[in-house]
Design a protein around this motif. Structure first.
Motif, mmCIF file in Angstrom:
data_model
loop_
_atom_site.group_PDB
_atom_site.id
_atom_site.type_symbol
_atom_site.label_atom_id
_atom_site.label_comp_id
_atom_site.label_asym_id
_atom_site.label_seq_id
_atom_site.Cartn_x
_atom_site.Cartn_y
_atom_site.Cartn_z
ATOM 1 N N VAL A 39 114.610 38.354 -2.030
ATOM 2 C CA VAL A 39 113.384 38.857 -2.640
ATOM 3 C C VAL A 39 113.126 40.299 -2.232
ATOM 4 N N VAL A 40 113.449 40.634 -0.984
ATOM 5 C CA VAL A 40 113.121 41.957 -0.469
ATOM 6 C C VAL A 40 113.773 43.069 -1.288
ATOM 7 N N LEU A 41 114.974 42.850 -1.821
ATOM 8 C CA LEU A 41 115.634 43.904 -2.591
ATOM 9 C C LEU A 41 114.876 44.203 -3.873
ATOM 10 N N GLY A 42 114.358 43.163 -4.515
ATOM 11 C CA GLY A 42 113.568 43.378 -5.721
ATOM 12 C C GLY A 42 112.258 44.081 -5.425
ATOM 13 N N VAL A 43 111.638 43.707 -4.312
ATOM 14 C CA VAL A 43 110.369 44.334 -3.936
ATOM 15 C C VAL A 43 110.577 45.810 -3.608
ATOM 16 N N VAL A 44 111.586 46.099 -2.795
ATOM 17 C CA VAL A 44 111.862 47.481 -2.405
ATOM 18 C C VAL A 44 112.222 48.334 -3.622
ATOM 19 N N SER A 45 112.965 47.758 -4.568
ATOM 20 C CA SER A 45 113.384 48.511 -5.743
ATOM 21 C C SER A 45 112.198 48.994 -6.573
ATOM 22 N N GLY A 46 111.153 48.164 -6.657
ATOM 23 C CA GLY A 46 110.041 48.514 -7.538
ATOM 24 C C GLY A 46 108.771 48.977 -6.863
ATOM 25 N N SER A 47 108.675 48.833 -5.540
ATOM 26 C CA SER A 47 107.417 49.120 -4.858
ATOM 27 C C SER A 47 107.066 50.605 -4.849
ATOM 28 N N LEU A 48 105.799 50.886 -5.077
ATOM 29 C CA LEU A 48 105.290 52.248 -4.962
ATOM 30 C C LEU A 48 104.764 52.526 -3.555
ATOM 31 N N ALA A 49 104.676 51.474 -2.744
ATOM 32 C CA ALA A 49 104.190 51.604 -1.367
ATOM 33 C C ALA A 49 105.336 51.339 -0.396
ATOM 34 N N PRO A 50 105.226 51.809 0.843
ATOM 35 C CA PRO A 50 106.226 51.448 1.853
ATOM 36 C C PRO A 50 106.300 49.936 2.013
ATOM 37 N N VAL A 51 107.505 49.438 2.322
ATOM 38 C CA VAL A 51 107.725 48.003 2.487
ATOM 39 C C VAL A 51 108.263 47.745 3.888
ATOM 40 N N LEU A 52 107.572 46.890 4.641
ATOM 41 C CA LEU A 52 108.036 46.494 5.965
ATOM 42 C C LEU A 52 108.772 45.167 5.834
ATOM 43 N N VAL A 53 110.052 45.164 6.192
ATOM 44 C CA VAL A 53 110.890 43.977 6.095
ATOM 45 C C VAL A 53 111.030 43.380 7.489
#
Length: 247
Positions: free
Chosen positions: A87-101
């Protein structure tokens, strides 16, 4: 802080699953987790949100108004053909905000600000995106009371090495100007690839910071190969900074 849970559309639920039961279960989960957070962090305002649809699409949509998204590295979803996709790859690909994994077994980073001992690690490769990541990493290290460790993986004797070193030096000068009391170390690794260098030097880190798209990656597309590989098995909590962000 807002806790998010998504429920699949009624026509997408597994056979024999009642839609009302799925909604009730999701609501119950959110209430339990909100109560647990409130007990551990009494001063924290905790909100909840129950959404319909893909978890990735929900988070990406919410990223436009969020300052940070937090996702577990072990979350997977069924992709085409029943293949499990992180899931994280999809979130990171589209997120406009920083993503903490967050890895499955993360090391603690302290309950309060300025209680951390250790390093915040950031990779730089000469790209504009890595310069943004560097400033984010410096700000986080300063907030946490940790040291900053800057990693650059270079091919020894390559023609581009000097140019990249000069660019990194300029960026580090800005860090030292903006954060004069921050302890900074700079490691140039000529033995390892960027992925292996970051994995090696962040084994004892409290946080790893990377840009979504590094040198040579196509902006607006999937994460660069280095970032993608790191996210499949992050060595520590890993903050991915999108190209649109500034610290």
């Amino acid at each position: 802080m807002t806790l998010i849970h998504s429920v699949a559309a009624a026509d997408s639920l597994p056979r024999g699953t009642c839609d009302a039961d799925a909604v009730r279960a999701g609501s119950s989960l959110l209430r339990r987790e909100a109560s647990r957070l409130s007990s551990g962090f009494p001063a924290l305002q905790v909100d909840v949100g129950l959404y319909r649809g893909s978890f990735v699409q929900v988070l990406v949509g919410l990223s436009a108004s969020a300052s940070l998204l937090v996702v577990g590295a072990d979350r997977v979803a069924l992709g085409p053909g029943g293949v499990q996709d992180p899931v994280v790859l999809g979130v990171v690909s589209g997120s406009l905000a920083p993503v903490l994994v967050v890895p499955a077994s993360p090391r603690g980073v302290g309950t309060h600000q300025r209680t951390v001992t250790g390093h915040v690690v950031v990779g730089v490769d000469g790209s504009a995106q890595s310069s943004v990541a560097l400033m984010y990493a410096a700000a986080e290290a300063d907030r946490l009371g940790a040291a900053l460790r800057v990693i650059m993986a270079l091919k020894s004797g390559s023609a581009e090495s000097r140019t990249l070193m000069d660019g990194a030096s300029a960026s580090l000068s800005k860090v030292q100007t903006d954060f004069p009391h921050l302890a900074v170390s700079w490691i140039v690794d000529v033995l390892r690839s960027p992925v292996h260098a970051l994995m090696r030097h962040s084994r004892d880190a409290v946080l790893l910071v990377v840009g979504c798209h590094g040198e040579g990656a196509r902006a607006g597309r999937k994460p660069g190969s280095v970032t993608r590989t790191l996210l499949l098995c992050p060595p520590c909590p890993t903050l991915v900074v999108p190209a649109t962000e500034s610290p």
